[in-house]
Design a protein around this motif. Sequence first.
Motif, PDB file in Angstrom:
ATOM      1  N   GLY A  36     -69.440  57.205 -34.615  1.00  0.00           N
ATOM      2  CA  GLY A  36     -68.452  57.418 -33.557  1.00  0.00           C
ATOM      3  C   GLY A  36     -68.382  58.863 -33.110  1.00  0.00           C
ATOM      4  O   GLY A  36     -67.309  59.426 -32.943  1.00  0.00           O
ATOM      5  N   MET A  38     -70.278  61.650 -30.101  1.00  0.00           N
ATOM      6  CA  MET A  38     -70.481  61.557 -28.659  1.00  0.00           C
ATOM      7  C   MET A  38     -71.530  60.489 -28.318  1.00  0.00           C
ATOM      8  O   MET A  38     -71.345  59.694 -27.393  1.00  0.00           O
ATOM      9  N   GLY A  40     -72.507  57.746 -30.021  1.00  0.00           N
ATOM     10  CA  GLY A  40     -72.055  56.377 -30.267  1.00  0.00           C
ATOM     11  C   GLY A  40     -71.035  55.925 -29.240  1.00  0.00           C
ATOM     12  O   GLY A  40     -71.143  54.827 -28.685  1.00  0.00           O
ATOM     13  N   ALA A  57     -68.982  51.077 -35.304  1.00  0.00           N
ATOM     14  CA  ALA A  57     -68.534  51.301 -36.688  1.00  0.00           C
ATOM     15  C   ALA A  57     -68.689  52.770 -37.036  1.00  0.00           C
ATOM     16  O   ALA A  57     -69.782  53.329 -36.924  1.00  0.00           O
ATOM     17  N   GLU A  58     -67.585  53.397 -37.430  1.00  0.00           N
ATOM     18  CA  GLU A  58     -67.604  54.825 -37.788  1.00  0.00           C
ATOM     19  C   GLU A  58     -67.158  54.975 -39.246  1.00  0.00           C
ATOM     20  O   GLU A  58     -66.099  54.473 -39.622  1.00  0.00           O
ATOM     21  N   SER A  61     -63.652  59.090 -39.078  1.00  0.00           N
ATOM     22  CA  SER A  61     -62.862  58.920 -37.855  1.00  0.00           C
ATOM     23  C   SER A  61     -63.728  59.381 -36.679  1.00  0.00           C
ATOM     24  O   SER A  61     -64.705  60.117 -36.877  1.00  0.00           O
ATOM     25  N   THR A  66     -70.785  66.187 -36.028  1.00  0.00           N
ATOM     26  CA  THR A  66     -70.996  67.449 -35.310  1.00  0.00           C
ATOM     27  C   THR A  66     -70.225  67.496 -33.990  1.00  0.00           C
ATOM     28  O   THR A  66     -69.886  68.581 -33.507  1.00  0.00           O
ATOM     29  N   THR A  67     -69.903  66.332 -33.425  1.00  0.00           N
ATOM     30  CA  THR A  67     -69.120  66.324 -32.187  1.00  0.00           C
ATOM     31  C   THR A  67     -67.796  67.080 -32.361  1.00  0.00           C
ATOM     32  O   THR A  67     -67.342  67.755 -31.437  1.00  0.00           O
ATOM     33  N   GLY A  69     -67.483  69.612 -34.196  1.00  0.00           N
ATOM     34  CA  GLY A  69     -67.792  71.014 -34.508  1.00  0.00           C
ATOM     35  C   GLY A  69     -68.732  71.639 -33.495  1.00  0.00           C
ATOM     36  O   GLY A  69     -69.415  72.623 -33.786  1.00  0.00           O
ATOM     37  N   THR A  70     -68.762  71.072 -32.293  1.00  0.00           N
ATOM     38  CA  THR A  70     -69.663  71.561 -31.256  1.00  0.00           C
ATOM     39  C   THR A  70     -69.046  72.771 -30.548  1.00  0.00           C
ATOM     40  O   THR A  70     -67.978  73.258 -30.937  1.00  0.00           O
ATOM     41  N   ALA A  72     -69.687  72.657 -26.929  1.00  0.00           N
ATOM     42  CA  ALA A  72     -69.548  71.928 -25.666  1.00  0.00           C
ATOM     43  C   ALA A  72     -69.922  72.717 -24.411  1.00  0.00           C
ATOM     44  O   ALA A  72     -69.191  72.721 -23.426  1.00  0.00           O
ATOM     45  N   LYS A 202     -67.972  52.291 -43.100  1.00  0.00           N
ATOM     46  CA  LYS A 202     -69.314  52.860 -43.281  1.00  0.00           C
ATOM     47  C   LYS A 202     -70.352  51.742 -43.304  1.00  0.00           C
ATOM     48  O   LYS A 202     -70.208  50.774 -44.063  1.00  0.00           O
ATOM     49  N   ALA A 230     -76.415  55.768 -34.090  1.00  0.00           N
ATOM     50  CA  ALA A 230     -75.922  56.968 -33.400  1.00  0.00           C
ATOM     51  C   ALA A 230     -75.288  57.871 -34.452  1.00  0.00           C
ATOM     52  O   ALA A 230     -74.194  58.398 -34.272  1.00  0.00           O
ATOM     53  N   HIS A 232     -76.407  60.667 -35.740  1.00  0.00           N
ATOM     54  CA  HIS A 232     -76.957  62.023 -35.631  1.00  0.00           C
ATOM     55  C   HIS A 232     -78.341  62.103 -36.259  1.00  0.00           C
ATOM     56  O   HIS A 232     -79.255  62.678 -35.692  1.00  0.00           O
ATOM     57  N   TYR A 330     -76.866  70.784 -36.834  1.00  0.00           N
ATOM     58  CA  TYR A 330     -77.633  70.064 -35.818  1.00  0.00           C
ATOM     59  C   TYR A 330     -79.048  69.818 -36.337  1.00  0.00           C
ATOM     60  O   TYR A 330     -79.464  70.413 -37.328  1.00  0.00           O
ATOM     61  N   ILE A 362     -75.457  67.038 -24.064  1.00  0.00           N
ATOM     62  CA  ILE A 362     -76.318  66.560 -22.980  1.00  0.00           C
ATOM     63  C   ILE A 362     -77.132  65.354 -23.449  1.00  0.00           C
ATOM     64  O   ILE A 362     -77.114  64.282 -22.832  1.00  0.00           O
TER      65      ILE A 362
HETATM   66  C1  LIG Z   1     -72.034  74.823 -33.939  1.00  0.00           C
HETATM   67  C2  LIG Z   1     -72.693  73.880 -32.958  1.00  0.00           C
HETATM   68  C3  LIG Z   1     -72.508  74.093 -31.599  1.00  0.00           C
HETATM   69  C4  LIG Z   1     -73.061  73.207 -30.674  1.00  0.00           C
HETATM   70  N1  LIG Z   1     -72.870  73.444 -29.351  1.00  0.00           N
HETATM   71  C5  LIG Z   1     -73.403  72.611 -28.444  1.00  0.00           C
HETATM   72  C6  LIG Z   1     -73.207  72.852 -27.069  1.00  0.00           C
HETATM   73  O1  LIG Z   1     -72.582  73.845 -26.698  1.00  0.00           O
HETATM   74  N2  LIG Z   1     -73.746  71.993 -26.170  1.00  0.00           N
HETATM   75  C7  LIG Z   1     -74.458  70.894 -26.578  1.00  0.00           C
HETATM   76  O2  LIG Z   1     -74.951  70.149 -25.720  1.00  0.00           O
HETATM   77  N3  LIG Z   1     -74.649  70.622 -27.898  1.00  0.00           N
HETATM   78  C8  LIG Z   1     -74.135  71.447 -28.838  1.00  0.00           C
HETATM   79  N4  LIG Z   1     -74.324  71.203 -30.159  1.00  0.00           N
HETATM   80  C9  LIG Z   1     -74.981  69.951 -30.565  1.00  0.00           C
HETATM   81  C10 LIG Z   1     -74.032  68.744 -30.423  1.00  0.00           C
HETATM   82  O3  LIG Z   1     -72.721  69.112 -30.797  1.00  0.00           O
HETATM   83  C11 LIG Z   1     -74.497  67.577 -31.291  1.00  0.00           C
HETATM   84  O4  LIG Z   1     -75.856  67.335 -31.036  1.00  0.00           O
HETATM   85  C12 LIG Z   1     -73.713  66.316 -30.995  1.00  0.00           C
HETATM   86  O5  LIG Z   1     -72.347  66.526 -31.261  1.00  0.00           O
HETATM   87  C13 LIG Z   1     -74.232  65.154 -31.830  1.00  0.00           C
HETATM   88  O6  LIG Z   1     -73.441  64.028 -31.534  1.00  0.00           O
HETATM   89  P1  LIG Z   1     -73.752  62.648 -32.249  1.00  0.00           P
HETATM   90  O7  LIG Z   1     -72.767  61.673 -31.780  1.00  0.00           O
HETATM   91  O8  LIG Z   1     -75.188  62.304 -32.073  1.00  0.00           O
HETATM   92  O9  LIG Z   1     -73.579  62.963 -33.819  1.00  0.00           O
HETATM   93  P2  LIG Z   1     -72.221  63.214 -34.620  1.00  0.00           P
HETATM   94  O10 LIG Z   1     -71.183  63.842 -33.791  1.00  0.00           O
HETATM   95  O11 LIG Z   1     -72.622  63.935 -35.864  1.00  0.00           O
HETATM   96  O12 LIG Z   1     -71.716  61.762 -34.959  1.00  0.00           O
HETATM   97  C14 LIG Z   1     -72.349  60.908 -35.889  1.00  0.00           C
HETATM   98  C15 LIG Z   1     -71.272  60.039 -36.507  1.00  0.00           C
HETATM   99  O13 LIG Z   1     -71.891  59.009 -37.276  1.00  0.00           O
HETATM  100  C16 LIG Z   1     -71.063  58.740 -38.389  1.00  0.00           C
HETATM  101  N5  LIG Z   1     -71.873  58.071 -39.409  1.00  0.00           N
HETATM  102  C17 LIG Z   1     -72.918  58.577 -40.101  1.00  0.00           C
HETATM  103  N6  LIG Z   1     -73.419  57.650 -40.945  1.00  0.00           N
HETATM  104  C18 LIG Z   1     -72.665  56.523 -40.769  1.00  0.00           C
HETATM  105  C19 LIG Z   1     -72.701  55.226 -41.348  1.00  0.00           C
HETATM  106  N7  LIG Z   1     -73.591  54.884 -42.284  1.00  0.00           N
HETATM  107  N8  LIG Z   1     -71.778  54.289 -40.942  1.00  0.00           N
HETATM  108  C20 LIG Z   1     -70.868  54.609 -39.971  1.00  0.00           C
HETATM  109  N9  LIG Z   1     -70.801  55.838 -39.403  1.00  0.00           N
HETATM  110  C21 LIG Z   1     -71.689  56.779 -39.787  1.00  0.00           C
HETATM  111  C22 LIG Z   1     -70.564  60.112 -38.801  1.00  0.00           C
HETATM  112  O14 LIG Z   1     -69.380  60.046 -39.595  1.00  0.00           O
HETATM  113  C23 LIG Z   1     -70.350  60.802 -37.458  1.00  0.00           C
HETATM  114  O15 LIG Z   1     -69.015  60.701 -37.014  1.00  0.00           O
HETATM  115  C24 LIG Z   1     -73.823  72.088 -31.113  1.00  0.00           C
HETATM  116  C25 LIG Z   1     -74.035  71.900 -32.473  1.00  0.00           C
HETATM  117  C26 LIG Z   1     -73.494  72.781 -33.400  1.00  0.00           C
HETATM  118  C27 LIG Z   1     -73.747  72.559 -34.845  1.00  0.00           C
END
Ligand SMILES: Cc1cc2nc3c(=O)[nH]c(=O)nc-3n(C[C@H](O)[C@H](O)[C@H](O)COP(=O)(O)OP(=O)(O)OC[C@H]3O[C@@H](n4cnc5c(N)ncnc54)[C@H](O)[C@@H]3O)c2cc1C
Length: 511
Positions: A36, A38, A40, A57-58, A61, A66-67, A69-70, A72, A202, A230, A232, A330, A362
Amino acid sequence: MKRDGNNKSLWQEVPDYISKKNQHPDVIYDVVIVGGGMTGVVTALLLQKAGKKCLLAEAHSLGFGTTGGTTAHLNTLLDTPYTTITSNFGSEASQTVARAASEAIDLIEKHVNLYNIQCHFTRTEAYLFSQEKKESEELENIYQASLQAGLSLKYVRNIPITSHFEKALQIEGQGMFHPTKYLLALAKEFERLGGNIQTNCKVENVKEIEDGILVETSTAVFKANKIIYATHIPPGINLLHLRCAPWRSYAIAVKLSHGVYPKGLTYDMKDPYHYYRTQYVDGKPYLIIGGNDHKTGEDVNTELVFRHLQAFAKSIFDIQEVTHQWSSQYFESSDGLPYIGHLPGHSDSYYVATGFGGNGMIYSHVAAMEITNMILSNKSLYTELFSPSRVKPIAGFKNFIAHNADVVKNFINKLIPADTLEELVELAPGEGKIVDFEGSKIALSKDTDGRLHAVSSVCTHMKGTVAWNSTEKSWDCSCHGARYDAEGKVLTGPANQNLETVVLSDLIAES
Ligand SMILES: Cc1cc2nc3c(=O)[nH]c(=O)nc-3n(C[C@H](O)[C@H](O)[C@H](O)COP(=O)(O)OP(=O)(O)OC[C@H]3O[C@@H](n4cnc5c(N)ncnc54)[C@H](O)[C@@H]3O)c2cc1C
């Protein structure tokens, strides 16, 4: 809102998302989306909107990864410069990437307008500046390659921040927003359209059965026709783990003394580079400064990294107060482009989106558009440029999996006296260290109340050794980015299993 680290990011002042839905394990879903963040949430929304019955399914929460802790920035000038994309994939590919990035920002803008999301979305310019001759030469190459890729950019004489610079590019059509406000608004819309969100759920095991896919979670078993990781980085052991390297980046949010906050997105050309932008939260401006990236689990004092970043920021800005500091992880792909499409080594019912580098705001939207289109029409929107199958299988990989999937059990049924471990290493509250005890390595940490936590130092993913991250209070594995809390519980995949707990005899006596 919770996050997978101890430090608080600027985006956590929003409530945890409370889902409306019950589990309905009897329903057969068209698609289960795991994760859950960005990626997902946007993918779930697009699919549900297109008429698919979806479950998201997340494990924790929404926004926990990383979403939350981004920083943005919404940029079409990506971390992998168009010079590299062109040399690795050709000039047509560069144009496709630029188009995809631009469509991603358009999609965000469309969502903001359509759902009236109060997330301070702003269209703006980006600035990339050089500070020495070598950087200026590289800047010129980036200028030419970006122009050919279709970006609208030009040399300018001013940049938004007061750093010394030799040359600077201004790039049109960029953006910025408050990521978690946007995320929660989309999640609400997804549920309004009939989608089902399960948090604290999970996904533990996924298996193919005769008429679909069985998704076994920590709370229920669901049935689906397709599954999207989704997460990461996909869980378990996959070829993509050998093609994605985990990195950690650092950010601070500050209040300035004089009250004039820079406009736009700004980047220097250092390696690692610094990134700057202003964000309004509840009417108040914050300047976000990021950088100081390093490989996850590298032997660095993470506290010190924050101090360096602050000192650097103070050398440029008149800072009144540092209000937030946080770091996050990341995944960098080996050739500079993300992996979006079918999950290697699985049937066509499995999808994945990973390897976004620092551009996941993006690429999450690119992935949502691409995977939705693949599911709806079996076609790629982007000439299969992002296809994970560009990763070729490696000889002996199956044996490698068999060898590494066998998690080491060192400490089961052993009682280890806490005072013996304390004698080996003196830990201050908040510290962690790996201790050698009778030939085994124990990951030992002390919490702020002085309680000792002991777990195996062997990562359950592929037997790497974890290292203590002193500011986020986590055990991080440098091999593939698995992260665990002090008690060994998985915070971030690809690990599926917690670190083995070392039972301390003194703690048993206490309880
Ligand atoms: C410090 C920092 C700054 C950044 N700044 C930028 C920026 O300015 N611009 C930009 O475009 N990008 C930026 N990025 C990159 C961007 O933030 C990430 O690539 C993006 O947030 C990834 O989103 P996601 O949904 O793929 O992964 P995530 O946000 O990591 O979400 C994955 C989710 O999956 C869940 N999960 C994992 N395993 C399971 C499981 N087995 N069952 C259920 N749930 C599960 C996790 O709990 C998590 O919530 C930055 C990254 C960092 C580290």
